[in-house]
Design an enzyme around this catalytic site. Sequence first.
Site, short mmCIF file in Angstrom:
data_model
loop_
_atom_site.label_atom_id
_atom_site.label_comp_id
_atom_site.label_asym_id
_atom_site.label_seq_id
_atom_site.Cartn_x
_atom_site.Cartn_y
_atom_site.Cartn_z
N TYR A 56 0.83 -1.20 0.00
CA TYR A 56 0.00 0.00 0.00
C TYR A 56 0.87 1.25 0.00
CZ TYR A 56 -3.48 -3.50 1.42
OH TYR A 56 -4.28 -4.61 1.49
N HIS A 114 0.58 -11.93 0.82
CA HIS A 114 -0.50 -11.12 0.23
C HIS A 114 -1.30 -11.90 -0.83
CE1 HIS A 114 -1.46 -6.57 -0.29
NE2 HIS A 114 -2.53 -7.29 -0.46
N1 LIG Z 1 -5.51 -8.81 1.11
C1 LIG Z 1 -5.87 -8.15 0.03
O1 LIG Z 1 -5.56 -8.53 -1.11
C2 LIG Z 1 -6.69 -6.90 0.20
C3 LIG Z 1 -7.33 -6.35 -0.93
C4 LIG Z 1 -8.12 -5.20 -0.71
C5 LIG Z 1 -8.23 -4.67 0.55
N2 LIG Z 1 -7.55 -5.20 1.62
C6 LIG Z 1 -7.64 -4.60 2.99
O2 LIG Z 1 -9.00 -4.44 3.32
C7 LIG Z 1 -9.27 -3.07 3.61
C8 LIG Z 1 -10.67 -2.70 3.23
O3 LIG Z 1 -10.92 -2.89 1.86
P1 LIG Z 1 -11.01 -1.68 0.80
O4 LIG Z 1 -10.26 -0.51 1.30
O5 LIG Z 1 -10.63 -2.27 -0.50
O6 LIG Z 1 -12.57 -1.38 0.70
P2 LIG Z 1 -13.77 -1.06 1.71
O7 LIG Z 1 -13.32 -1.03 3.11
O8 LIG Z 1 -14.88 -1.98 1.32
O9 LIG Z 1 -14.20 0.39 1.23
C9 LIG Z 1 -13.38 1.52 1.37
C10 LIG Z 1 -14.03 2.69 0.63
O10 LIG Z 1 -15.33 2.94 1.16
C11 LIG Z 1 -15.41 4.25 1.72
N3 LIG Z 1 -16.12 4.14 3.00
C12 LIG Z 1 -15.67 3.59 4.15
N4 LIG Z 1 -16.62 3.63 5.10
C13 LIG Z 1 -17.70 4.19 4.53
C14 LIG Z 1 -19.00 4.50 5.01
N5 LIG Z 1 -19.38 4.23 6.25
N6 LIG Z 1 -19.87 5.09 4.15
C15 LIG Z 1 -19.51 5.38 2.88
N7 LIG Z 1 -18.29 5.11 2.37
C16 LIG Z 1 -17.39 4.53 3.19
C17 LIG Z 1 -13.99 4.73 1.86
O11 LIG Z 1 -13.88 6.10 1.62
P3 LIG Z 1 -13.29 7.13 2.73
O12 LIG Z 1 -11.91 6.63 3.07
O13 LIG Z 1 -13.30 8.42 2.02
O14 LIG Z 1 -14.24 7.07 3.90
C18 LIG Z 1 -13.26 3.97 0.75
O15 LIG Z 1 -13.41 4.65 -0.47
C19 LIG Z 1 -8.18 -2.34 2.82
O16 LIG Z 1 -8.04 -1.00 3.22
C20 LIG Z 1 -6.99 -3.21 3.09
O17 LIG Z 1 -6.47 -2.97 4.38
C21 LIG Z 1 -6.81 -6.33 1.45
#
Ligand SMILES: NC(=O)c1ccc[n+]([C@@H]2O[C@H](COP(=O)([O-])OP(=O)(O)OC[C@H]3O[C@@H](n4cnc5c(N)ncnc54)[C@H](OP(=O)(O)O)[C@@H]3O)[C@@H](O)[C@H]2O)c1
Length: 280
Positions: A56, A114
């Site tokens: 990241y 990962h």
């Molecule tokens: N292992 C892997 O391959 C992998 C892949 C993807 C993700 N991950 C991990 O999982 C975490 C979460 O997944 P993600 O970041 O892909 O997606 P997510 O948590 O499903 O969504 C994040 C997005 O939603 C918005 N958001 C968050 N809370 C909200 C709410 N209550 N209302 C409206 N919008 C909201 C955020 O914007 P704002 O920040 O502007 O609030 C951001 O744009 C990642 O950050 C990472 O740590 C791991």
Amino acid sequence: MPDIPNVAFSDGTSVPALGLGTWNMGEHAKTAPIEVESLKRGLDLGMTLVDTAEMYAEGGAEEIAGEAIAGRRDEVFLVSKVYPWNASRQGVIDACDRSLERLKTDRLDLYLLHWRGEHPLAETVAGFEELRRAGKIGAWGVSNFDLDDMQELMEVPDGRNCVTNQVLYNLSRRGIEYDLLPWCQENGIVVMAYSPIEQGRILRNPELIRIAKAYQATPAQVALAFLLERDGLIAIPKSANPQRVEENAHAAELDLSDEDLDALDAAFPPPERKQPLEML
Ligand SMILES: NC(=O)c1ccc[n+]([C@@H]2O[C@H](COP(=O)([O-])OP(=O)(O)OC[C@H]3O[C@@H](n4cnc5c(N)ncnc54)[C@H](OP(=O)(O)O)[C@@H]3O)[C@@H](O)[C@H]2O)c1
């Protein structure tokens, strides 16, 4: 403070079922303060699991996480991930040292591969086990492993020490419910649901909005509460907005009725056959 349920790993360590994602953090100096503040707010609310990765922002997110946990390391369950191309036996050790430096700490609580790459699993596991013996990581796991990958891992020396598999799981991506999720539950491997609100894309679903209104909740809270219905599962929503972090934390207080869970099944049908694991 919201009452967030705990989930226990097979080694007995207990963590909150709602943690904090960090993908897309650390990309710009201008947004760093609000990202750090958001993570700190989450820690204050009991979302004390922080999920990051060397990938990241090429280490930038680890630096943000490091700032957020400064002075309160012992409150936090810190998770990071190694790139597959760094996951040789010596490579994981070197990558871990670099992550620790960026995070300004001497240990990770959990270190994940990962996704699967070119290095044999046995080598990666040997590196993880060496890190564990050295006290640099508390436990290790994998990410983006489908059922056949998990079964292969179980055959590798020490492969059964894997405590988690972090995968894409949310209302619009329910494929793991067919096979991988029940297998992990039966084998004591915690599932960490990433992109639990599908990066915001599911939040305009009319049925989700309807159900949320009935609870005076938000669609994001319903999407998270749906995941928290599962045993042995941790969801790690990411937000760089302290108010949304607060909103996400309070999802733990929502108790969805059977009728609403049925309505969610109708709007987001569960799988009827094997679906290959999806990745974001
Ligand atoms: N292992 C892997 O391959 C992998 C892949 C993807 C993700 N991950 C991990 O999982 C975490 C979460 O997944 P993600 O970041 O892909 O997606 P997510 O948590 O499903 O969504 C994040 C997005 O939603 C918005 N958001 C968050 N809370 C909200 C709410 N209550 N209302 C409206 N919008 C909201 C955020 O914007 P704002 O920040 O502007 O609030 C951001 O744009 C990642 O950050 C990472 O740590 C791991």
